[in-house]
Design a protein around this motif. Sequence first.
Motif, PDB file in Angstrom:
ATOM      1  N   LYS A  34       0.822  -1.215   0.000  1.00  0.00           N
ATOM      2  CA  LYS A  34       0.000   0.000   0.000  1.00  0.00           C
ATOM      3  C   LYS A  34       0.855   1.264   0.000  1.00  0.00           C
ATOM      4  O   LYS A  34       0.445   2.291  -0.522  1.00  0.00           O
ATOM      5  N   SER A  35       2.071   1.181   0.577  1.00  0.00           N
ATOM      6  CA  SER A  35       2.953   2.353   0.577  1.00  0.00           C
ATOM      7  C   SER A  35       4.105   2.215  -0.411  1.00  0.00           C
ATOM      8  O   SER A  35       4.794   3.186  -0.700  1.00  0.00           O
ATOM      9  N   ASP A  36       4.338   1.009  -0.943  1.00  0.00           N
ATOM     10  CA  ASP A  36       5.434   0.776  -1.886  1.00  0.00           C
ATOM     11  C   ASP A  36       4.919  -0.082  -3.038  1.00  0.00           C
ATOM     12  O   ASP A  36       4.927  -1.308  -2.971  1.00  0.00           O
ATOM     13  N   LYS A  37       4.465   0.575  -4.117  1.00  0.00           N
ATOM     14  CA  LYS A  37       3.851  -0.132  -5.242  1.00  0.00           C
ATOM     15  C   LYS A  37       4.846  -0.918  -6.092  1.00  0.00           C
ATOM     16  O   LYS A  37       4.469  -1.573  -7.049  1.00  0.00           O
ATOM     17  N   SER A  38       6.150  -0.866  -5.739  1.00  0.00           N
ATOM     18  CA  SER A  38       7.132  -1.645  -6.496  1.00  0.00           C
ATOM     19  C   SER A  38       7.054  -3.137  -6.127  1.00  0.00           C
ATOM     20  O   SER A  38       7.586  -3.979  -6.841  1.00  0.00           O
ATOM     21  N   ILE A  39       6.387  -3.467  -5.025  1.00  0.00           N
ATOM     22  CA  ILE A  39       6.208  -4.866  -4.627  1.00  0.00           C
ATOM     23  C   ILE A  39       5.185  -5.501  -5.570  1.00  0.00           C
ATOM     24  O   ILE A  39       4.082  -4.983  -5.728  1.00  0.00           O
ATOM     25  N   PRO A  40       5.536  -6.618  -6.211  1.00  0.00           N
ATOM     26  CA  PRO A  40       4.580  -7.265  -7.127  1.00  0.00           C
ATOM     27  C   PRO A  40       3.348  -7.789  -6.378  1.00  0.00           C
ATOM     28  O   PRO A  40       3.466  -8.367  -5.302  1.00  0.00           O
ATOM     29  N   SER A  66     -18.061 -10.538 -13.766  1.00  0.00           N
ATOM     30  CA  SER A  66     -17.994 -10.502 -15.228  1.00  0.00           C
ATOM     31  C   SER A  66     -17.324  -9.209 -15.684  1.00  0.00           C
ATOM     32  O   SER A  66     -17.259  -8.227 -14.935  1.00  0.00           O
ATOM     33  N   LYS A  67     -16.845  -9.207 -16.915  1.00  0.00           N
ATOM     34  CA  LYS A  67     -16.214  -8.001 -17.461  1.00  0.00           C
ATOM     35  C   LYS A  67     -17.215  -6.853 -17.529  1.00  0.00           C
ATOM     36  O   LYS A  67     -16.863  -5.701 -17.289  1.00  0.00           O
ATOM     37  N   ALA A  68     -18.491  -7.155 -17.803  1.00  0.00           N
ATOM     38  CA  ALA A  68     -19.529  -6.121 -17.857  1.00  0.00           C
ATOM     39  C   ALA A  68     -19.740  -5.499 -16.482  1.00  0.00           C
ATOM     40  O   ALA A  68     -19.883  -4.278 -16.358  1.00  0.00           O
ATOM     41  N   THR A  69     -19.722  -6.315 -15.438  1.00  0.00           N
ATOM     42  CA  THR A  69     -19.883  -5.813 -14.072  1.00  0.00           C
ATOM     43  C   THR A  69     -18.723  -4.897 -13.714  1.00  0.00           C
ATOM     44  O   THR A  69     -18.912  -3.831 -13.130  1.00  0.00           O
ATOM     45  N   LEU A  70     -17.506  -5.319 -14.076  1.00  0.00           N
ATOM     46  CA  LEU A  70     -16.321  -4.502 -13.790  1.00  0.00           C
ATOM     47  C   LEU A  70     -16.376  -3.182 -14.558  1.00  0.00           C
ATOM     48  O   LEU A  70     -16.056  -2.129 -14.014  1.00  0.00           O
ATOM     49  N   GLU A  71     -16.794  -3.250 -15.804  1.00  0.00           N
ATOM     50  CA  GLU A  71     -16.903  -2.043 -16.640  1.00  0.00           C
ATOM     51  C   GLU A  71     -17.921  -1.072 -16.047  1.00  0.00           C
ATOM     52  O   GLU A  71     -17.669   0.135 -15.977  1.00  0.00           O
ATOM     53  N   ASN A  72     -19.059  -1.582 -15.593  1.00  0.00           N
ATOM     54  CA  ASN A  72     -20.098  -0.717 -15.016  1.00  0.00           C
ATOM     55  C   ASN A  72     -19.638  -0.055 -13.726  1.00  0.00           C
ATOM     56  O   ASN A  72     -19.964   1.099 -13.464  1.00  0.00           O
ATOM     57  N   GLU A  73     -18.895  -0.796 -12.898  1.00  0.00           N
ATOM     58  CA  GLU A  73     -18.497  -0.285 -11.589  1.00  0.00           C
ATOM     59  C   GLU A  73     -17.244   0.582 -11.648  1.00  0.00           C
ATOM     60  O   GLU A  73     -17.173   1.629 -11.020  1.00  0.00           O
ATOM     61  N   PHE A  74     -16.239   0.139 -12.396  1.00  0.00           N
ATOM     62  CA  PHE A  74     -14.931   0.794 -12.362  1.00  0.00           C
ATOM     63  C   PHE A  74     -14.593   1.569 -13.637  1.00  0.00           C
ATOM     64  O   PHE A  74     -13.583   2.273 -13.676  1.00  0.00           O
ATOM     65  N   GLY A  75     -15.387   1.406 -14.679  1.00  0.00           N
ATOM     66  CA  GLY A  75     -15.107   2.100 -15.933  1.00  0.00           C
ATOM     67  C   GLY A  75     -14.080   1.397 -16.794  1.00  0.00           C
ATOM     68  O   GLY A  75     -13.756   1.854 -17.884  1.00  0.00           O
ATOM     69  N   VAL A  76     -13.527   0.283 -16.332  1.00  0.00           N
ATOM     70  CA  VAL A  76     -12.582  -0.537 -17.103  1.00  0.00           C
ATOM     71  C   VAL A  76     -12.913  -2.006 -16.866  1.00  0.00           C
ATOM     72  O   VAL A  76     -13.476  -2.366 -15.843  1.00  0.00           O
ATOM     73  N   SER A  77     -12.536  -2.853 -17.834  1.00  0.00           N
ATOM     74  CA  SER A  77     -12.774  -4.286 -17.650  1.00  0.00           C
ATOM     75  C   SER A  77     -11.467  -5.051 -17.458  1.00  0.00           C
ATOM     76  O   SER A  77     -11.490  -6.260 -17.272  1.00  0.00           O
ATOM     77  N   ASN A  78     -10.340  -4.350 -17.482  1.00  0.00           N
ATOM     78  CA  ASN A  78      -9.034  -4.973 -17.258  1.00  0.00           C
ATOM     79  C   ASN A  78      -8.931  -5.392 -15.786  1.00  0.00           C
ATOM     80  O   ASN A  78      -8.938  -4.551 -14.887  1.00  0.00           O
ATOM     81  N   GLU A  79      -8.832  -6.692 -15.542  1.00  0.00           N
ATOM     82  CA  GLU A  79      -8.869  -7.207 -14.173  1.00  0.00           C
ATOM     83  C   GLU A  79      -7.695  -6.721 -13.320  1.00  0.00           C
ATOM     84  O   GLU A  79      -7.862  -6.475 -12.129  1.00  0.00           O
ATOM     85  N   ASP A  80      -6.508  -6.583 -13.916  1.00  0.00           N
ATOM     86  CA  ASP A  80      -5.351  -6.110 -13.139  1.00  0.00           C
ATOM     87  C   ASP A  80      -5.578  -4.694 -12.614  1.00  0.00           C
ATOM     88  O   ASP A  80      -5.256  -4.395 -11.462  1.00  0.00           O
ATOM     89  N   GLU A  81      -6.150  -3.818 -13.453  1.00  0.00           N
ATOM     90  CA  GLU A  81      -6.431  -2.448 -13.020  1.00  0.00           C
ATOM     91  C   GLU A  81      -7.500  -2.420 -11.926  1.00  0.00           C
ATOM     92  O   GLU A  81      -7.396  -1.672 -10.959  1.00  0.00           O
ATOM     93  N   VAL A  82      -8.530  -3.260 -12.079  1.00  0.00           N
ATOM     94  CA  VAL A  82      -9.610  -3.313 -11.096  1.00  0.00           C
ATOM     95  C   VAL A  82      -9.083  -3.859  -9.767  1.00  0.00           C
ATOM     96  O   VAL A  82      -9.409  -3.329  -8.697  1.00  0.00           O
ATOM     97  N   ILE A  83      -8.258  -4.897  -9.821  1.00  0.00           N
ATOM     98  CA  ILE A  83      -7.679  -5.463  -8.598  1.00  0.00           C
ATOM     99  C   ILE A  83      -6.889  -4.393  -7.858  1.00  0.00           C
ATOM    100  O   ILE A  83      -6.995  -4.246  -6.641  1.00  0.00           O
ATOM    101  N   LYS A  84      -6.113  -3.618  -8.600  1.00  0.00           N
ATOM    102  CA  LYS A  84      -5.315  -2.548  -7.977  1.00  0.00           C
ATOM    103  C   LYS A  84      -6.232  -1.525  -7.298  1.00  0.00           C
ATOM    104  O   LYS A  84      -5.974  -1.105  -6.165  1.00  0.00           O
ATOM    105  N   LYS A  85      -7.341  -1.150  -7.952  1.00  0.00           N
ATOM    106  CA  LYS A  85      -8.281  -0.194  -7.359  1.00  0.00           C
ATOM    107  C   LYS A  85      -8.924  -0.752  -6.093  1.00  0.00           C
ATOM    108  O   LYS A  85      -9.089  -0.043  -5.102  1.00  0.00           O
ATOM    109  N   ILE A  86      -9.301  -2.032  -6.134  1.00  0.00           N
ATOM    110  CA  ILE A  86      -9.922  -2.659  -4.957  1.00  0.00           C
ATOM    111  C   ILE A  86      -8.929  -2.719  -3.809  1.00  0.00           C
ATOM    112  O   ILE A  86      -9.266  -2.418  -2.663  1.00  0.00           O
ATOM    113  N   LEU A  87      -7.680  -3.092  -4.098  1.00  0.00           N
ATOM    114  CA  LEU A  87      -6.659  -3.185  -3.055  1.00  0.00           C
ATOM    115  C   LEU A  87      -6.355  -1.818  -2.443  1.00  0.00           C
ATOM    116  O   LEU A  87      -6.081  -1.713  -1.254  1.00  0.00           O
ATOM    117  N   GLU A  88      -6.391  -0.772  -3.258  1.00  0.00           N
ATOM    118  CA  GLU A  88      -6.096   0.582  -2.761  1.00  0.00           C
ATOM    119  C   GLU A  88      -7.248   1.154  -1.939  1.00  0.00           C
ATOM    120  O   GLU A  88      -7.028   1.855  -0.957  1.00  0.00           O
TER     121      GLU A  88
END
Length: 119
Positions: A34-40, A66-88
């Motif tokens: 959460k404080s050091d995004k260089s950690i994979p 689903s990708k549609a659910t992710l698109e509706n909620e986060f504006g993107v369907s890329n799972e890696d980007e959504v995971i990062k938003k959820i974790l943050e």
Amino acid sequence: MTKGEATQVKVHYKGKDDDFVIFVDDLETYKKWKSDKSIPMAHFISAFKIFVTHKQGAQGQMDGASKATLENEFGVSNEDEVIKKILESGSIQEAEFPERQGPKNDAQRGSIVTGQVAR
């Protein structure tokens, strides 16, 4: 760790239409990330899978998002980007499961049947 004893950590994100959950294996590494995004993220995420609980919070029935659910909620369907938003933005939910009680292996125990005499 004793038989059955486990700790489950998940990150819960309450969205406007649904609730989302990601499972985390290593809580300490997640907190460092959460404080050091260089950690994979692969160092602490259980699986790169986003679960949706259909407005039942972190405890409801979990289905894959689903990708549609992710698109509706986060504006993107890329799972890696959504995971990062959820974790943050999500909140940590920890659950501990106690060890199981009782015999470990019934087949290993001797049995005595009433009325039988050893010869």
